[in-house]
Write an enzyme that holds these catalytic residues in place. Structure first.
Site, PDB file in Angstrom:
ATOM      1  N   GLU A 116      65.982  32.302  42.879  1.00  0.00           N
ATOM      2  CA  GLU A 116      66.602  31.107  42.313  1.00  0.00           C
ATOM      3  C   GLU A 116      65.632  29.933  42.512  1.00  0.00           C
ATOM      4  O   GLU A 116      65.214  29.675  43.640  1.00  0.00           O
ATOM      5  CB  GLU A 116      67.911  30.791  43.027  1.00  0.00           C
ATOM      6  CG  GLU A 116      68.970  31.856  42.895  1.00  0.00           C
ATOM      7  CD  GLU A 116      70.173  31.513  43.760  1.00  0.00           C
ATOM      8  OE1 GLU A 116      70.963  30.632  43.367  1.00  0.00           O
ATOM      9  OE2 GLU A 116      70.304  32.117  44.837  1.00  0.00           O
ATOM     10  N   ARG A 346      66.860  42.575  55.214  1.00  0.00           N
ATOM     11  CA  ARG A 346      66.083  41.356  55.026  1.00  0.00           C
ATOM     12  C   ARG A 346      65.279  41.043  56.279  1.00  0.00           C
ATOM     13  O   ARG A 346      65.533  41.565  57.361  1.00  0.00           O
ATOM     14  CB  ARG A 346      66.987  40.181  54.656  1.00  0.00           C
ATOM     15  CG  ARG A 346      67.887  39.711  55.770  1.00  0.00           C
ATOM     16  CD  ARG A 346      68.906  38.690  55.283  1.00  0.00           C
ATOM     17  NE  ARG A 346      68.267  37.562  54.637  1.00  0.00           N
ATOM     18  CZ  ARG A 346      68.928  36.608  53.978  1.00  0.00           C
ATOM     19  NH1 ARG A 346      70.241  36.680  53.875  1.00  0.00           N
ATOM     20  NH2 ARG A 346      68.295  35.601  53.441  1.00  0.00           N
ATOM     21  N   LYS A 356      67.793  26.420  53.489  1.00  0.00           N
ATOM     22  CA  LYS A 356      67.342  25.292  52.655  1.00  0.00           C
ATOM     23  C   LYS A 356      67.946  23.973  53.131  1.00  0.00           C
ATOM     24  O   LYS A 356      67.269  22.945  53.174  1.00  0.00           O
ATOM     25  CB  LYS A 356      67.722  25.532  51.190  1.00  0.00           C
ATOM     26  CG  LYS A 356      66.997  26.670  50.508  1.00  0.00           C
ATOM     27  CD  LYS A 356      67.357  26.707  49.025  1.00  0.00           C
ATOM     28  CE  LYS A 356      66.730  27.895  48.318  1.00  0.00           C
ATOM     29  NZ  LYS A 356      67.488  29.137  48.537  1.00  0.00           N
TER      30      LYS A 356
END
Length: 655
Positions: A116, A346, A356
């Site tokens: 994204e 991950r 973020k």
């Protein structure tokens, strides 16, 4: 003695160091000193003996048993990391990724990396890039870079550019760069098809009502389907087109998929597919009033784009494991080509912040210099710090790929980087806190040239360079003591120490101090021509007129004090390390730096090559006895600024 000096001087002028005076040196990891092999052996034996005595005092075991144990330990050589890396394709040849391919052993392999574009990539994304692009490359296939640009509220052009840059920096070239927005028309058609099949409906519920439909808080009540699901196909189609035409305001209506509210998997509880959003898109402008939702984007919409692009293996992280059911459900209901989704664990680093939101707060509140601050673990920050892309790929490969999420200590990451740099970058001499040493009897050698290898381990590959020896040299303030002691091996009054690559050791004779600060301002010394192989060697830098340069050195430590900043009392901002950046404004570096800069990148690997647009961070080197460094982007033609990449050895406190 005069003949010896003359002979040494003649050899230096020819660029040849006297062999007897430059023995093979080894690093004493405990003191950080360069010493001869014999001296290191003595020190290790002495430390082993001392450790044995201390252990004997603490333990109730018999002395003979302890002595035997200590002797066995002393004889066993210390494990050293392998000079050669493991097979760079190991993670594709075995384990999880090999099993994934064997489930669908088709050619050509087509994968995709679908970020994204609403933020900068971080170290965890490097694994996703390596997995998706590497898997395709290993099997002779291709990988798309697809921007999942379905949320115009959060997307900015700077993120699109940075993502593509990081993919190429890691050494991969996308087969094609595509955008989810390229498929807005097709996706809309698929949504209408889903409505016509009775598998989607327009819902008007608010958030609280949807929560109740899904079982309330912690599933405390029975689940039930929205009453709007009973609307006719025609009514749903009319309302959906009204959404498209801007007849509804945001949150007044949205399209939901009619899945299975009784299924135990929450990803089948009639997820939202489209919502009204009165926001222009960076590529399609004001054409659309509706956009795929987060759920539709990350799970269902992604599967349709995968289908449109004929993706063979859709590789994603394990948070999408439950979504695989809805991914496959949508493809089957619409009767389109079905890619195979599989999920791997991950990558995260303990002691780092990757969110973020938290990163933005650190930047906006000026705790760091920006998104590329070398203390962060965004990929642009890791790059600026000087970590080579090849080291990151080696790290991912060493960890391997499984279905388990990995939370790795930063020290483990730095260990891989350190090993990689050890075999790929040249060595130079750097002094962080310089103090001048005037060698009073060095007139005959003042201005002569020394030929110095860039790496004793890779001299044939890296070559050598010339530096000038001067009567006044600079050593690090930490390498001199005003008062000597038996356990100190560097320079002190009446004590001898070797200068790396210099013709003779030096002996300090006197020193002067600034009375106001108490700091030593100058040391006087003479050559000690009687000792050919001193116990310890230290680095030095010649006087400025010889090509040496002043520079600013930034030593970066962990940004946070703990391994888990989020759990710190008062929040992660209260866990900031006040010593995360230590600056040495008046450091000095030898003249060989200019050649290292000219010959960059070091190394020429992954996405850093002679023909690429490599940045200043590719000027990398080992400062002997100090650390590994890279040129910072704040540098100018007149000012050199260096960032510490990693230390020469692991910090004992971290380990």
């Amino acid at each position: 003695m005069a003949d010896a000096v003359t002979d040494a001087a003649s050899k230096l002028q020819l660029g040849e160091a006297p062999a007897d005076n430059v023995p093979k040196l080894m690093l004493d990891e405990e003191t950080g000193e360069m010493v001869s092999k014999g001296e290191l052996k003595k020190r290790l034996a002495k430390r082993a003996k001392k450790a044995t005595k201390e252990k004997s005092k603490e333990s109730k075991s018999t002395p003979s048993a302890l002595d035997a144990q200590a002797a066995a330990t002393a004889k066993k050589p210390k494990d050293k990391p392998e000079d050669m890396p493991m097979d760079p394709e190991a993670m594709f040849k075995q384990g999880f990724l090999n099993d994934v391919y064997l489930e669908r052993p088709v050619k050509p392999v087509l994968t995709r990396f679908p970020p994204e574009p609403n933020g900068f990539l971080h170290i965890g994304h490097s694994k996703a890039i390596a997995v998706n692009f590497g898997f395709a490359r290993y099997h002779g296939g291709k990988c798309y870079l697809r921007y999942d640009d379905t949320n115009p509220e959060a997307e900015e052009e700077v993120y699109f550019t940075a993502i593509a840059d990081m993919v190429r920096w890691l050494g991969f070239e996308p087969y094609k760069i595509t955008y989810s927005s390229d498929n807005f028309g097709k996706l809309y058609e698929m949504a209408e098809k889903l409505i016509s099949l009775g598998k989607a409906y327009v819902c008007h519920c608010d958030d609280d009502e949807i929560k109740r439909q899904r079982g309330g808080e912690k599933g405390s009540s029975p689940r039930y389907r929205c009453a709007d699901a009973d609307q006719s196909v025609e009514e749903n189609m009319r309302k959906f087109r009204d959404m498209r035409d801007g007849k509804y305001k945001p949150r007044e209506a949205f399209l939901r998929m009619k899945q299975d509210i009784t299924d135990g998997n929450p990803q089948m509880w009639d997820l939202a597919a489209y919502r009204v959003l009165d926001k222009p898109h960076h590529r399609t402008g004001a054409e659309w009033k509706i956009y795929p939702t987060y759920d539709f984007t990350q799970q269902q919409h992604s599967c349709l784009c995968d289908s449109f692009e004929n993706i063979t293996h859709s590789l994603c992280t394990t948070e999408f494991y439950l979504s695989r059911v809805s991914y496959e459900w949508l493809n089957k209901e619409l009767g389109v080509y079905e890619p195979m989704q599989r999920e791997y664990g991950r990558l995260s680093l303990s002691g780092a912040v990757l969110s973020k939101r938290k990163l933005r707060e650190l930047v906006e509140k000026k705790f760091v210099r920006g998104w590329d601050d070398p203390r962060l673990y965004t990929l642009i920050a890791v790059r600026r710090r000087g970590v080579p892309p090849g080291a990151i790929l080696e790290f991912v490969n060493e960890l391997g790929v499984t279905t388990t999420n990995s939370i790795i200590q930063i020290s483990r990451f730095e260990q891989t980087v350190r090993r990689y740099l050890e075999r790929t970058v040249p060595r130079l001499m750097l002094v962080l806190d310089p103090v001048p040493v005037v060698i009073e009897d060095a007139d005959d050698l003042d201005g002569t040239e020394l030929t110095v290898p860039f790496s004793p381990k890779a001299q044939s590959a890296m070559g050598d360079h010339k530096i000038k020896f001067t009567k006044t040299v600079y050593i690090d303030r930490s390498d001199f003591r005003e008062v000597d002691s038996k356990d100190y091996f560097r320079l002190a009054p009446s004590k001898t120490v070797g200068l790396l690559q210099a013709p003779f050791p030096i002996k300090a004779t006197s020193f002067t101090k600034d009375q106001a600060t108490g700091k030593v301002t100058e040391i006087r010394a003479i050559f000690d021509r009687e000792i050919k192989k001193p116990k310890t060697y230290i680095q030095w830098v010649a006087a400025e007129g010889s090509g040496s340069r002043k520079c600013e050195v930034r030593i970066y430590n962990s940004l946070f004090l703990s391994e888990n900043p989020a759990s710190a009392e008062g929040g992660y901002l209260n866990d900031i390390n006040p010593d995360s950046e230590v600056v040495y404004p008046d450091a000095m570096i030898e003249s060989g730096f200019d050649e290292v800069k000219r010959r960059a990148p070091w190394p020429e690997a992954a996405g850093e090559g002679k023909g690429s647009s490599s940045g200043p961070e590719t000027v990398r080197f080992q400062a002997m006895r100090v650390a590994y460094f890279a040129l910072d982007s704040d540098s100018t033609d007149d000012k050199i600024i260096l960032n510490r990449i990693v230390s020469l050895k692991e910090d004992k406190e971290k380990s």
